[in-house]
Design a protein around this motif. Structure first.
Motif, PDB file in Angstrom:
ATOM      1  N   ARG A 181       0.828  -1.208   0.000  1.00 22.17           N
ATOM      2  CA  ARG A 181       0.000   0.000   0.000  1.00 22.17           C
ATOM      3  C   ARG A 181       0.869   1.268   0.000  1.00 22.17           C
ATOM      4  O   ARG A 181       0.600   2.240  -0.684  1.00 22.17           O
ATOM      5  N   ARG A 182       1.950   1.182   0.824  1.00 25.88           N
ATOM      6  CA  ARG A 182       2.836   2.356   0.913  1.00 25.88           C
ATOM      7  C   ARG A 182       3.487   2.676  -0.447  1.00 25.88           C
ATOM      8  O   ARG A 182       3.597   3.823  -0.841  1.00 25.88           O
ATOM      9  N   ALA A 183       3.842   1.625  -1.134  1.00 30.86           N
ATOM     10  CA  ALA A 183       4.473   1.830  -2.452  1.00 30.86           C
ATOM     11  C   ALA A 183       3.505   2.552  -3.396  1.00 30.86           C
ATOM     12  O   ALA A 183       3.870   3.488  -4.100  1.00 30.86           O
ATOM     13  N   LEU A 184       2.246   2.090  -3.347  1.00 29.99           N
ATOM     14  CA  LEU A 184       1.217   2.698  -4.194  1.00 29.99           C
ATOM     15  C   LEU A 184       0.987   4.171  -3.805  1.00 29.99           C
ATOM     16  O   LEU A 184       0.933   5.067  -4.658  1.00 29.99           O
ATOM     17  N   HIS A 185       0.887   4.345  -2.513  1.00 28.30           N
ATOM     18  CA  HIS A 185       0.636   5.683  -1.980  1.00 28.30           C
ATOM     19  C   HIS A 185       1.774   6.634  -2.333  1.00 28.30           C
ATOM     20  O   HIS A 185       1.566   7.766  -2.780  1.00 28.30           O
ATOM     21  N   ASP A 186       3.025   6.141  -2.150  1.00 32.80           N
ATOM     22  CA  ASP A 186       4.202   6.969  -2.472  1.00 32.80           C
ATOM     23  C   ASP A 186       4.195   7.400  -3.931  1.00 32.80           C
ATOM     24  O   ASP A 186       4.569   8.510  -4.268  1.00 32.80           O
ATOM     25  N   ARG A 187       3.783   6.513  -4.810  1.00 31.41           N
ATOM     26  CA  ARG A 187       3.766   6.826  -6.239  1.00 31.41           C
ATOM     27  C   ARG A 187       2.786   7.978  -6.513  1.00 31.41           C
ATOM     28  O   ARG A 187       3.073   8.894  -7.254  1.00 31.41           O
ATOM     29  N   GLU A 188       1.638   7.886  -5.883  1.00 31.31           N
ATOM     30  CA  GLU A 188       0.621   8.940  -6.082  1.00 31.31           C
ATOM     31  C   GLU A 188       1.131  10.291  -5.572  1.00 31.31           C
ATOM     32  O   GLU A 188       1.028  11.314  -6.248  1.00 31.31           O
ATOM     33  N   VAL A 189       1.702  10.239  -4.359  1.00 31.70           N
ATOM     34  CA  VAL A 189       2.224  11.477  -3.762  1.00 31.70           C
ATOM     35  C   VAL A 189       3.344  12.052  -4.627  1.00 31.70           C
ATOM     36  O   VAL A 189       3.408  13.259  -4.900  1.00 31.70           O
ATOM     37  N   ASP A 190       4.180  11.155  -5.078  1.00 32.05           N
ATOM     38  CA  ASP A 190       5.300  11.569  -5.913  1.00 32.05           C
ATOM     39  C   ASP A 190       4.803  12.271  -7.187  1.00 32.05           C
ATOM     40  O   ASP A 190       5.314  13.322  -7.589  1.00 32.05           O
ATOM     41  N   ASN A 191       3.778  11.661  -7.804  1.00 28.12           N
ATOM     42  CA  ASN A 191       3.197  12.256  -9.020  1.00 28.12           C
ATOM     43  C   ASN A 191       2.669  13.667  -8.743  1.00 28.12           C
ATOM     44  O   ASN A 191       2.924  14.598  -9.495  1.00 28.12           O
ATOM     45  N   LEU A 192       1.938  13.749  -7.636  1.00 24.39           N
ATOM     46  CA  LEU A 192       1.358  15.053  -7.296  1.00 24.39           C
ATOM     47  C   LEU A 192       2.457  16.090  -7.018  1.00 24.39           C
ATOM     48  O   LEU A 192       2.368  17.238  -7.447  1.00 24.39           O
TER      49      LEU A 192
END
Lengths: 265, 356
Positions: A181-192
């Motif tokens: 989940r953290r990996a997924l979340h980090d990707r989203e945050v990173d994109n933003l």
């Protein structure tokens, strides 16, 4: 000549302003005197010709009149060019300001979206954990209840063992799920965050451009001189000889003052 | 502007702008060949501190604007008695340096007021007082060169006469704020013997009027700037055409005062020294042309706007010299600048080129 008159008419029209009869009445005006455009043009032409006639004669007068008309047209064109340039600069400035507004709005929206996303994630995570724990506890309780009916086994011992076993398994799973989940979340945050950085860069560039446009607007175009080249004394001047001498003396005094009379200067 | 520098700036192929400038103690006026004519009070103000600078949103203010906001500014009048308050020697103090900078900024502003195009050659003639020192003249040239392609100085009264095409047997009286200059023209450049200068001029009239108001109007509150405005509005000599009723605050309340006599007396201090100067220049002139010179006296400068001054000088000339004809020029404020503009126009191209 007709085109000159038309241009003169256009110039007079441009300089005039419109008003309604009602507004004149409000100002207390009861009657107005009307002077036609053609009459105004004729008056201007007559005034110019009269003035020239009193100072010049024959061919010279015609030449001066033609040159004056040509100069008038040139000044008018020059004025139109300046007006156009001014409008272009103003349009560029308005465009840049609109762009900045849009970028600022997008930046604010993205920041808000990111904040909302982070809050929602934290809430969802807490809720999910609570649900899973309750489910596990329920299952364990059911198992314990079954074992309690079995002779020879202490309920407490069994419960403890089961709990240790279950929690161990659950912890392992929970950990791996958490990482995913953290990996997924980090990707989203990173994109933003990348998007926000890009918007910030765009904003800075646009603001810089706006400053340049504003600076450009501050530099006034100036007003053209009536002369295209250096004039000097007119040969027809009544005191040309004397004036030439005086010009020479002024020049010599200035050359001395500005130290350019030294050899090699 | 040297050739090497030409490549750095905009290409100047659009035209030639001539500027004539009258650099005066009270006002600086410009006339240019693009039809622009502007005048600015010779005052320069710099914000006193960061707070004033933020409030005013400017690093330097000029003329009336500087005068109006003087409480937030360090205000300079860079010219005194017709010349820069600048000695030009190595020992000049901070105040002198500040005055020099103010003078340079003022010249720059005057040239900006003429609205030159970036793509035009700008040639400027500045009318400077005949008594200005070499260092003083160099400072004026240096200040102007930063803004124009080529610059020349000429004597102020000479430029007034040149502007009117009166080059022979004419006596120019230029009444400024700091000095009154008399100059005799006889077809060549005037020399020292052709000029008379004294410091009874506009500022001396203001001081005299101020003194008289103080003596005769008890309780009236005023500043020297208010006195100057009163003089410019009402100034006269001889017969009064109307009573000079002026409101001055007394204890904060505007109170009307009749200043007719005070104004007449203060303005009259100009007449005697002018007539003395005329007498001196006429008496030392070729006797054959003395009558012609007496009948060609031009009154110019801001001080010439005092009503009745031409008649008063004429009357005194008749009493002392037997005859006299005084003509007030049409545009006292722009007479010097118009003449300087005409000189700039008539100057041959190669002279301008050599001074670039």
């Amino acid at each position: 000549m007709a085109s000159f008159k038309d241009t003169l008419k256009d110039a007079v029209r441009q300089l005039s302003f419109k008003t309604s009869l009602d507004s004149l009445k409000k100002k207390g005006v009861q009657q107005v005197s009307v002077l036609g455009l053609d009459r105004i043009i004729s008056l201007i032409e007559a005034a110019v010709h009269r003035s020239l006639k009193s100072r010049l004669v024959g061919i010279e007068r015609e030449a001066v009149a033609d040159a004056t008309k040509a100069e008038f047209l040139r000044l008018l064109r020059s004025n139109e060019d300046l007006q156009r340039q001014k409008s272009e600069v103003e349009e560029a400035r308005e465009r840049a300001e609109d762009e900045i507004d849009t970028l600022r709005r997008e930046l604010t929206q993205n920041n808000q979206a990111l904040q909302l996303k982070l809050e929602q994630d934290a809430l969802a995570l807490a809720t999910r954990y609570e649900g899973e724990n309750a489910e596990i506890a329920k299952k364990v309780a059911a198992v314990v209840a079954g074992l309690a009916q079995t002779p020879g086994a202490t309920a407490t011992t069994v419960e403890q063992r089961l709990m240790e076993l279950v929690m161990d398994v659950v912890s392992g799973e929970r950990q791996s799920a958490e990482e995913a989940r953290r990996a997924l979340h980090d990707r989203e945050v990173d994109n933003l965050q990348r998007r926000i950085k890009k918007l910030n860069d765009n904003l800075a560039a646009t603001e810089q451009r706006l400053q340049q446009v504003a600076a450009l607007k501050d530099v006034e175009g100036g007003i053209s001189s009536v002369y295209r080249e250096v004039q000097g004394l007119a040969t027809g001047d009544a005191q040309v000889g004397k004036k030439k001498e005086l010009m020479g003396e002024i020049f010599k005094a200035n050359l001395k003052l500005q130290k350019k009379d030294k050899p090699g200067a | 502007m040297s050739d090497s520098k030409q490549g750095d700036g905009p290409k100047k192929d659009h035209g030639v702008l001539y500027i004539g400038m009258d650099l005066g103690t009270s006002r600086t006026s410009v006339s240019a060949s693009n039809g622009v004519r502007e005048t600015v009070y010779s005052m320069v103000g710099y914000p006193k501190d960061v707070v004033s600078q933020k409030l005013l949103k400017k690093d330097v203010l000029f003329g009336k604007e500087a005068l109006e906001k003087r409480l937030s500014l360090k205000l300079y009048k860079p010219l005194e008695k017709g010349v820069l308050k600048y000695s030009g020697d190595g020992s000049m103090d901070a105040e002198a340096k500040a005055n020099l900078k103010a003078a340079q900024d003022l010249i720059g502003e005057a040239i900006r007021l003429a609205k030159p195009r970036k793509d035009e050659l700008v040639y400027c003639v500045i009318g400077a007082p005949a008594e200005a020192s070499v260092k003083n003249r160099e400072a004026i040239i240096e200040a102007a060169r930063a803004h124009v392609d080529s610059v020349m100085l000429c004597s102020e009264p000479f430029s007034v006469a040149y502007g009117l095409d009166w080059l022979e047997d004419v006596l120019v009286i230029d009444i400024g704020a700091g000095t009154t200059d008399l100059c005799r023209m006889h077809g060549t450049m005037p020399e020292e013997a052709d000029q008379v200068m004294f410091d009874i001029a506009g500022d001396a009239v203001d001081a005299e009027l101020s003194r008289r108001i103080e003596q005769t109007c008890p309780g009236a509150q005023f500043t020297i700037h208010m006195v100057k405005d009163i003089k410019e509005r009402w100034g006269f000599v001889g017969e009064a055409s109307e009573r000079c009723m002026v409101d001055l605050p007394v204890d904060g309340k505007p109170t009307p005062f009749d200043l007719t006599e005070q104004i007449r007396s203060a303005c009259s201090i100009l007449v005697e020294p002018i007539v003395k100067g005329i007498h001196k220049l006429v008496a030392s002139f070729d006797p054959e042309f003395q009558t012609r010179l007496k009948n060609r006296v031009l009154l110019a400068g801001g001080g010439s706007m005092v009503k009745g001054l031409d008649s008063a000088v004429e009357k005194a000339m008749k009493e002392r010299l037997g005859s006299g004809k005084v003509i007030r020029i049409e545009e006292p404020i722009y007479g010097g600048a118009n003449g300087a503009l005409k000189i700039a126009h008539d100057m041959p191209a190669d002279f301008w080129e050599q001074l670039r």
